[in-house]
Design an enzyme around this catalytic site. Structure first.
Site, PDB file in Angstrom:
ATOM      1  N   LYS A  54       0.844  -1.208   0.000  1.00 27.46           N
ATOM      2  CA  LYS A  54       0.000   0.000   0.000  1.00 27.46           C
ATOM      3  C   LYS A  54       0.877   1.254   0.000  1.00 27.46           C
ATOM      4  O   LYS A  54       0.618   2.214  -0.726  1.00 27.46           O
ATOM      5  CB  LYS A  54      -0.934  -0.014   1.216  1.00 27.46           C
ATOM      6  CG  LYS A  54      -2.039  -1.067   1.102  1.00 27.46           C
ATOM      7  CD  LYS A  54      -2.809  -1.294   2.407  1.00 27.46           C
ATOM      8  CE  LYS A  54      -3.797  -2.447   2.215  1.00 27.46           C
ATOM      9  NZ  LYS A  54      -4.562  -2.782   3.425  1.00 27.46           N
ATOM     10  N   GLN A  98      -4.241  -1.549   9.746  1.00 28.79           N
ATOM     11  CA  GLN A  98      -4.261  -2.852   9.085  1.00 28.79           C
ATOM     12  C   GLN A  98      -4.892  -3.902  10.000  1.00 28.79           C
ATOM     13  O   GLN A  98      -4.533  -4.010  11.175  1.00 28.79           O
ATOM     14  CB  GLN A  98      -2.834  -3.263   8.683  1.00 28.79           C
ATOM     15  CG  GLN A  98      -2.746  -4.554   7.892  1.00 28.79           C
ATOM     16  CD  GLN A  98      -3.394  -4.471   6.503  1.00 28.79           C
ATOM     17  OE1 GLN A  98      -3.473  -3.393   5.906  1.00 28.79           O
ATOM     18  NE2 GLN A  98      -3.869  -5.591   5.997  1.00 28.79           N
ATOM     19  N   ASP A 121     -10.830   3.054   4.565  1.00 30.84           N
ATOM     20  CA  ASP A 121     -11.170   1.628   4.452  1.00 30.84           C
ATOM     21  C   ASP A 121     -12.684   1.425   4.343  1.00 30.84           C
ATOM     22  O   ASP A 121     -13.134   0.334   3.966  1.00 30.84           O
ATOM     23  CB  ASP A 121     -10.678   0.874   5.687  1.00 30.84           C
ATOM     24  CG  ASP A 121      -9.361   0.142   5.455  1.00 30.84           C
ATOM     25  OD1 ASP A 121      -9.149  -0.336   4.328  1.00 30.84           O
ATOM     26  OD2 ASP A 121      -8.573   0.048   6.405  1.00 30.84           O
TER      27      ASP A 121
HETATM   28  N1  GUN Z   1      -7.004  -6.716   6.168  1.00 28.93           N
HETATM   29  C1  GUN Z   1      -7.436  -7.399   5.090  1.00 28.93           C
HETATM   30  N2  GUN Z   1      -7.983  -6.564   4.188  1.00 28.93           N
HETATM   31  C2  GUN Z   1      -7.899  -5.329   4.712  1.00 28.93           C
HETATM   32  C3  GUN Z   1      -8.271  -4.042   4.242  1.00 28.93           C
HETATM   33  O1  GUN Z   1      -8.845  -3.855   3.160  1.00 28.93           O
HETATM   34  N3  GUN Z   1      -7.980  -3.006   5.069  1.00 28.93           N
HETATM   35  C4  GUN Z   1      -7.393  -3.174   6.276  1.00 28.93           C
HETATM   36  N4  GUN Z   1      -7.183  -2.091   7.026  1.00 28.93           N
HETATM   37  N5  GUN Z   1      -7.024  -4.351   6.738  1.00 28.93           N
HETATM   38  C5  GUN Z   1      -7.277  -5.419   5.951  1.00 28.93           C
END
Ligand code: GUN
Length: 295
Positions: A54, A98, A121
Site C-alpha cells: 500500500k 491494518q 477503508d
Molecule cells: N485486512 C485485510 N484486508 C484489509 C483491508 O482492506 N484493510 C485493512 N485495514 N485491513 C485489511
C-alpha cells in the site's frame, strides 16, 4: 468450451492508478498534498507485506504515507490514543489500521474511533450505513475494487444474478450493498451465501457472476460454476509448497485450473482482486484529501 478469459487485475489497477496520479497532481498544484497514515500492530508477515504494498503504491501515485509501527503487545487504549491524534492532524487525510489486530484487542472500538471523514477503508459504521442507504460514502476497498474490475473488464451487473459466497463485514456484506444500488454500477440481483446456507452449489450454479470471499482454498469447484460465468476470486490463502522459493504459494478460494475450463472469465490469484483493493485505497485517499480541502 474455450478456456476462460483471464481478468488481469494488475492491468486494470494500473488504469485506475494512472487516473489517481492525475488527480493527485492537480490537487498538489492547488497546494494540497494527500497523506495516508498507515498503522500496523505486530509483525504478521502477510500484514507487513500488504502495508508495504500500500505504501509503495502511495509513492507511485504521489500520495505521502506516514507509517506507525506498534509492537504486538500494544493495548487498545494506546492504539485509540494514536487514532485520536491522527484524527486531529489536519495534514493526515486518510487513516488505515491494518487488520486483523492481535486477538485481545478491541477491533470494533478502533474502527469506530476513526473519524468517518478519514475512514478510507470504509469500515466505520457511519460509512457502512451510508453505503446501505445509497449515500455518498467511502466504500470498502475490496468490494469497490471488485465492482470496478467487473465493469472495466467489459461485464455488466445490471439485471445479472451475482452470487457471493462469504458474509464478512469487509467483503461480502458491503459488496452485496454496492451491487444492489440503483445505479449503472449496481442494479444486480444478489444472493449472499454463508456458512449456514444449505446446498451452496444450488445457488452458485445459478450465478452469472460468482464471487468467492471465504478464505478457504479449493472452496469453489468446477461443478459449482455455470458454464460461461464470470468468476471473481477474493481469497488470498498461503498454502505450503516446498518447491516455492518462500516455502508457500498464494491460492484463492477457487479451484483455478478446473474452473477456468468452465467459466467465461476468471480472476487469478495473485494478480486479480488484490491489486484492485490497493488501487481503491488510493482512490479513497484522494477523495478524502479533496473533501478536506473543500474541493
Ligand atoms: N485486512 C485485510 N484486508 C484489509 C483491508 O482492506 N484493510 C485493512 N485495514 N485491513 C485489511
Amino acid at each position: 468450451m474455450a478456456a476462460a478469459k483471464i481478468i488481469d487485475g494488475r492491468a486494470v489497477a494500473q488504469q485506475v492508478l494512472a487516473e489517481v496520479e492525475d488527480g493527485v497532481s492537480r490537487l498538489r498544484q492547488a497546494g494540497v498534498v494527500p497523506r495516508l497514515a498507515t498503522v500496523l500492530v505486530g509483525e504478521d508477515p502477510a500484514s507487513r507485506a500488504y502495508v508495504g504494498n500500500k505504501r509503495r503504491t502511495c509513492e507511485q501515485v504521489g500520495i505521502e504515507s506516514v507509517h506507525h509501527q506498534l509492537p504486538a503487545s500494544t493495548t487498545t487504549e494506546v492504539l485509540l490514543e494514536l487514532v485520536r491524534e491522527l484524527n486531529e492532524d489536519r495534514a493526515v487525510h486518510g487513516i488505515l489500521v491494518q487488520l486483523p489486530l492481535p486477538g485481545r484487542m478491541d477491533t470494533q472500538a478502533v474502527i469506530e474511533a476513526i473519524d468517518p471523514a478519514k475512514d478510507v477503508d470504509g469500515f466505520h459504521p457511519v460509512n457502512l450505513g451510508r453505503l446501505v442507504a445509497g449515500l455518498e460514502t467511502f466504500a470498502s476497498c475490496t468490494p469497490a475494487g471488485i465492482v470496478e474490475l467487473i465493469h472495466r473488464s467489459g461485464f455488466e451487473t445490471r439485471g445479472r444474478h451475482v452470487v457471493i459466497v462469504g458474509r464478512s463485514n469487509i467483503v461480502g456484506k458491503p459488496l452485496m450493498n454496492l451491487l444492489v444500488q440503483k445505479s449503472p454500477a449496481g442494479d444486480a440481483t444478489v444472493t449472499l451465501c454463508h456458512s449456514a446456507t444449505r446446498e451452496v452449489a444450488e445457488h452458485t450454479r445459478r450465478a452469472d457472476i460468482l464471487v468467492a470471499a471465504v478464505g478457504r482454498p479449493g472452496l469453489i469447484r468446477a461443478e459449482m460454476v455455470r458454464p460461461g460465468a464470470v468468476v471473481i476470486d477474493v481469497g488470498i490463502n498461503r498454502v505450503e509448497d516446498p518447491d516455492a522459493p518462500r516455502g508457500y504459494r498464494l491460492v484463492g478460494d477457487v479451484d483455478f485450473e478446473a474452473v477456468r475450463e468452465r467459466a467465461g472469465a476468471i480472476t487469478p490469484v495473485p494478480g486479480g482482486v488484490g491489486p484492485m483493493t490497493v488501487a481503491m485505497l488510493m482512490v479513497n485517499t484522494l477523495k478524502a484529501a479533496r473533501r478536506a480541502a473543500g474541493l
